[in-house]
Design a protein around this motif. Structure first.
Motif, mmCIF file in Angstrom:
data_model
loop_
_atom_site.group_PDB
_atom_site.id
_atom_site.type_symbol
_atom_site.label_atom_id
_atom_site.label_comp_id
_atom_site.label_asym_id
_atom_site.label_seq_id
_atom_site.Cartn_x
_atom_site.Cartn_y
_atom_site.Cartn_z
ATOM 1 N N GLN A 9 4.463 -13.871 0.126
ATOM 2 C CA GLN A 9 4.494 -15.298 0.442
ATOM 3 C C GLN A 9 5.875 -15.663 0.989
ATOM 4 N N ILE A 10 5.890 -16.489 2.053
ATOM 5 C CA ILE A 10 7.134 -16.955 2.657
ATOM 6 C C ILE A 10 7.322 -18.428 2.290
ATOM 7 N N THR A 11 8.485 -18.762 1.703
ATOM 8 C CA THR A 11 8.735 -20.117 1.222
ATOM 9 C C THR A 11 9.703 -20.903 2.101
ATOM 10 N N ASP A 12 10.099 -20.363 3.232
ATOM 11 C CA ASP A 12 11.028 -21.039 4.142
ATOM 12 C C ASP A 12 10.323 -22.257 4.753
ATOM 13 N N PRO A 13 10.807 -23.476 4.500
ATOM 14 C CA PRO A 13 10.134 -24.664 5.036
ATOM 15 C C PRO A 13 10.198 -24.750 6.567
ATOM 16 N N ALA A 14 11.132 -24.067 7.182
ATOM 17 C CA ALA A 14 11.259 -24.096 8.642
ATOM 18 C C ALA A 14 10.357 -23.063 9.316
ATOM 19 N N ASP A 15 9.701 -22.219 8.534
ATOM 20 C CA ASP A 15 8.856 -21.149 9.075
ATOM 21 C C ASP A 15 7.395 -21.499 8.839
ATOM 22 N N ARG A 16 6.589 -21.499 9.914
ATOM 23 C CA ARG A 16 5.157 -21.810 9.784
ATOM 24 C C ARG A 16 4.365 -20.645 9.207
ATOM 25 N N THR A 17 4.969 -19.474 9.134
ATOM 26 C CA THR A 17 4.277 -18.292 8.631
ATOM 27 C C THR A 17 4.056 -18.431 7.131
ATOM 28 N N PRO A 18 2.788 -18.454 6.671
ATOM 29 C CA PRO A 18 2.547 -18.634 5.233
ATOM 30 C C PRO A 18 2.869 -17.382 4.415
ATOM 31 N N TYR A 19 2.626 -16.209 5.011
ATOM 32 C CA TYR A 19 2.893 -14.963 4.304
ATOM 33 C C TYR A 19 2.958 -13.806 5.281
ATOM 34 N N TRP A 20 3.514 -12.707 4.792
ATOM 35 C CA TRP A 20 3.514 -11.447 5.530
ATOM 36 C C TRP A 20 2.511 -10.533 4.857
ATOM 37 N N LEU A 21 1.764 -9.778 5.652
ATOM 38 C CA LEU A 21 0.820 -8.800 5.125
ATOM 39 C C LEU A 21 1.185 -7.455 5.737
ATOM 40 N N THR A 22 1.547 -6.507 4.883
ATOM 41 C CA THR A 22 1.978 -5.211 5.379
ATOM 42 C C THR A 22 1.310 -4.075 4.616
ATOM 43 N N SER A 23 1.074 -2.995 5.303
ATOM 44 C CA SER A 23 0.568 -1.782 4.654
ATOM 45 C C SER A 23 1.702 -1.147 3.863
ATOM 46 N N SER A 24 1.337 -0.402 2.831
ATOM 47 C CA SER A 24 2.325 0.352 2.064
ATOM 48 C C SER A 24 1.605 1.443 1.283
ATOM 49 N N ARG A 25 2.127 2.633 1.351
ATOM 50 C CA ARG A 25 1.571 3.715 0.535
ATOM 51 C C ARG A 25 2.049 3.606 -0.912
ATOM 52 N N ARG A 26 3.098 2.820 -1.132
ATOM 53 C CA ARG A 26 3.661 2.626 -2.478
ATOM 54 C C ARG A 26 3.747 1.127 -2.779
ATOM 55 N N PRO A 27 2.583 0.452 -2.832
ATOM 56 C CA PRO A 27 2.612 -1.009 -2.974
ATOM 57 C C PRO A 27 3.230 -1.502 -4.278
ATOM 58 N N GLU A 28 3.012 -0.792 -5.363
ATOM 59 C CA GLU A 28 3.564 -1.241 -6.647
ATOM 60 C C GLU A 28 5.090 -1.196 -6.621
ATOM 61 N N GLU A 29 5.665 -0.171 -5.983
ATOM 62 C CA GLU A 29 7.125 -0.076 -5.879
ATOM 63 C C GLU A 29 7.681 -1.196 -5.005
ATOM 64 N N LEU A 30 6.970 -1.526 -3.921
ATOM 65 C CA LEU A 30 7.412 -2.617 -3.038
ATOM 66 C C LEU A 30 7.365 -3.940 -3.787
ATOM 67 N N VAL A 31 6.295 -4.188 -4.506
ATOM 68 C CA VAL A 31 6.185 -5.424 -5.297
ATOM 69 C C VAL A 31 7.321 -5.493 -6.321
ATOM 70 N N ALA A 32 7.592 -4.397 -7.004
ATOM 71 C CA ALA A 32 8.666 -4.365 -8.005
ATOM 72 C C ALA A 32 10.021 -4.641 -7.366
ATOM 73 N N ALA A 33 10.274 -4.061 -6.192
ATOM 74 C CA ALA A 33 11.559 -4.283 -5.517
ATOM 75 C C ALA A 33 11.724 -5.726 -5.084
ATOM 76 N N LEU A 34 10.627 -6.366 -4.671
ATOM 77 C CA LEU A 34 10.709 -7.754 -4.211
ATOM 78 C C LEU A 34 10.745 -8.752 -5.355
ATOM 79 N N THR A 35 10.211 -8.397 -6.498
ATOM 80 C CA THR A 35 10.232 -9.330 -7.628
ATOM 81 C C THR A 35 11.481 -9.154 -8.479
ATOM 82 N N GLU A 36 12.249 -8.095 -8.215
ATOM 83 C CA GLU A 36 13.535 -7.907 -8.899
ATOM 84 C C GLU A 36 14.498 -8.961 -8.388
#
Length: 156
Positions: A126-153
């Motif tokens: 999810q993108i929270t920048d009020p100046a950006d119309r993009t609601p979210y980014w959707l990306t492939s990942s072979r290691r999605p749990e690690e990516l989620v952990a890195a972004l929520t840290e």
């Protein structure tokens, strides 16, 4: 006493290159074999050269189009897109039928997309920048749990 030189390279919390799967390379070799079929009536050497040229072109295009996902303490980069981590909201990963639904019926047309057909799991950022119309980014990942952990840290 002189100051120590700090490394100018950023320290990444997560880094992943979305390389093509082995079966994509097998298909590439098969497609390049078409050069032999097209040019073998001229000569066997011309067919082999055409196949090698096709394989080189296909491999170069696959390598050059391979995106990288990096998460540092302050930034997120997916392919050519980059955003400060302070604008990253909730992050979710999806697999199987849920990932297919995120790439299809649930997809928002304004979302930034960087997914590869040969990688099933996707991560929704999810993108929270009020100046950006993009609601979210959707990306492939072979290691999605690690990516989620890195972004929520928490960042610095």
């Amino acid at each position: 006493m002189p100051a120590r030189n700090a490394s100018s390279a950023p320290e990444f919390l997560f880094k992943e290159k979305l390389w093509p799967s082995p079966w994509i390379w097998v298909i590439s070799v098969g497609l390049s074999g078409a050069g032999i079929l097209m040019f073998s009536p001229i000569s066997a050497a011309a067919g082999i050269i055409a196949a090698l040229v096709l394989l080189t072109i296909i491999a170069t295009l696959l390598i050059l189009s391979t995106p990288t996902i990096t998460v540092s303490g302050t930034n997120l980069r997916v392919g050519r897109a980059s955003i400060e981590r302070k604008f990253v909201g909730t992050v979710e990963s999806f697999r199987g039928a849920e990932a297919t639904a995120e790439r299809g019926p649930r997809l928002n047309g304004l979302a930034f997309m960087c997914f590869r057909g040969w990688i099933d799991p996707v991560v929704k950022i999810q993108i929270t920048d009020p100046a950006d119309r993009t609601p979210y980014w959707l990306t492939s990942s072979r290691r999605p749990e690690e990516l989620v952990a890195a972004l929520t840290e928490p960042g610095p």
